[in-house]
Design a protein around this motif. Structure first.
Motif, PDB file in Angstrom:
ATOM      1  N   THR A 102      -0.695   6.635   3.588  1.00  0.00           N
ATOM      2  CA  THR A 102      -0.758   6.849   2.147  1.00  0.00           C
ATOM      3  C   THR A 102       0.263   5.968   1.435  1.00  0.00           C
ATOM      4  O   THR A 102      -0.049   5.333   0.426  1.00  0.00           O
ATOM      5  CB  THR A 102      -0.513   8.334   1.806  1.00  0.00           C
ATOM      6  N   SER A 103       1.471   5.890   1.960  1.00  0.00           N
ATOM      7  CA  SER A 103       2.519   5.050   1.367  1.00  0.00           C
ATOM      8  C   SER A 103       2.147   3.578   1.428  1.00  0.00           C
ATOM      9  O   SER A 103       2.329   2.836   0.458  1.00  0.00           O
ATOM     10  CB  SER A 103       3.847   5.266   2.083  1.00  0.00           C
ATOM     11  N   ASN A 105      -0.888   2.285   1.644  1.00  0.00           N
ATOM     12  CA  ASN A 105      -1.988   2.049   0.707  1.00  0.00           C
ATOM     13  C   ASN A 105      -1.483   1.975  -0.728  1.00  0.00           C
ATOM     14  O   ASN A 105      -1.915   1.123  -1.508  1.00  0.00           O
ATOM     15  CB  ASN A 105      -3.055   3.129   0.838  1.00  0.00           C
ATOM     16  N   ALA A 106      -0.558   2.868  -1.085  1.00  0.00           N
ATOM     17  CA  ALA A 106      -0.004   2.871  -2.445  1.00  0.00           C
ATOM     18  C   ALA A 106       0.756   1.570  -2.718  1.00  0.00           C
ATOM     19  O   ALA A 106       0.672   1.025  -3.827  1.00  0.00           O
ATOM     20  CB  ALA A 106       0.904   4.083  -2.640  1.00  0.00           C
ATOM     21  N   SER A 107       1.463   1.053  -1.718  1.00  0.00           N
ATOM     22  CA  SER A 107       2.204  -0.198  -1.910  1.00  0.00           C
ATOM     23  C   SER A 107       1.267  -1.380  -2.138  1.00  0.00           C
ATOM     24  O   SER A 107       1.649  -2.379  -2.724  1.00  0.00           O
ATOM     25  CB  SER A 107       3.120  -0.471  -0.717  1.00  0.00           C
ATOM     26  N   ASN A 111      -4.864   3.672  -4.951  1.00  0.00           N
ATOM     27  CA  ASN A 111      -4.506   5.031  -5.318  1.00  0.00           C
ATOM     28  C   ASN A 111      -5.366   6.029  -4.575  1.00  0.00           C
ATOM     29  O   ASN A 111      -6.573   5.849  -4.442  1.00  0.00           O
ATOM     30  CB  ASN A 111      -4.677   5.246  -6.826  1.00  0.00           C
ATOM     31  N   LEU A 112      -4.749   7.085  -4.101  1.00  0.00           N
ATOM     32  CA  LEU A 112      -5.452   8.159  -3.423  1.00  0.00           C
ATOM     33  C   LEU A 112      -5.995   9.106  -4.483  1.00  0.00           C
ATOM     34  O   LEU A 112      -5.288   9.494  -5.401  1.00  0.00           O
ATOM     35  CB  LEU A 112      -4.486   8.898  -2.488  1.00  0.00           C
TER      36      LEU A 112
END
Length: 143
Positions: A102-103, A105-107, A111-112
């Motif tokens: 998740t981190s 992907n966010a970087s 967005n989840l």
């Protein structure tokens, strides 16, 4: 995608060798090298972007086919893996990601989210939209 080697070489050249010139009073004043990437406004950019999205689509589809990515429970029939519009892409999967994923992907700017979400003024959801779902957009248009 099985493009001829010459085409692949040209594709890579377009992405890795951008140079720019500044025009002063209608005359070019030298060149400077860009860092990387597609250049907005370049006439070939839409074609390069389309090819890159096609490769990304094939990678995604292979991930689903090989069961590396699971289908989202609300997007099994029909099997919707992703939707793309202009430079936006939404990927629908079972959501089995850990905190590190998740981190990461966010970087990367991903967005989840979860359904329903709003996109271009309308909700995206697993069922057919009702008239009431269109009402907020219709009200904005009317106003």
């Amino acid at each position: 995608m099985d493009f001829p080697p010459h085409f692949v070489t040209m594709f890579i050249e377009c992405i890795t060798t951008p140079t720019f010139s500044v025009s002063v009073n209608g005359e070019s004043c030298g060149y400077f090298k860009g860092a990387k990437g597609l250049r907005q406004g370049d006439s070939i950019s839409p074609y390069l972007f389309t090819n890159a999205m096609e490769v990304f689509t094939q990678i995604l589809n292979r991930g689903f086919t090989d069961n590396l990515i699971g289908h989202h429970p609300s997007a099994i029939t029909p099997q919707v893996t992703h939707l793309a519009f202009a430079d936006d892409i939404m990927i629908f999967y079972d959501g089995g990601v850990n905190q590190n994923e998740t981190s990461r992907n966010a970087s990367l700017g991903f967005n989840l989210g979860s359904l329903p979400i709003h996109y271009l003024g309308l909700p995206l959801m697993h069922r057919k939209l009702r008239i009431s779902d269109y009402r907020p957009l219709l009200d904005k248009i009317t106003a």
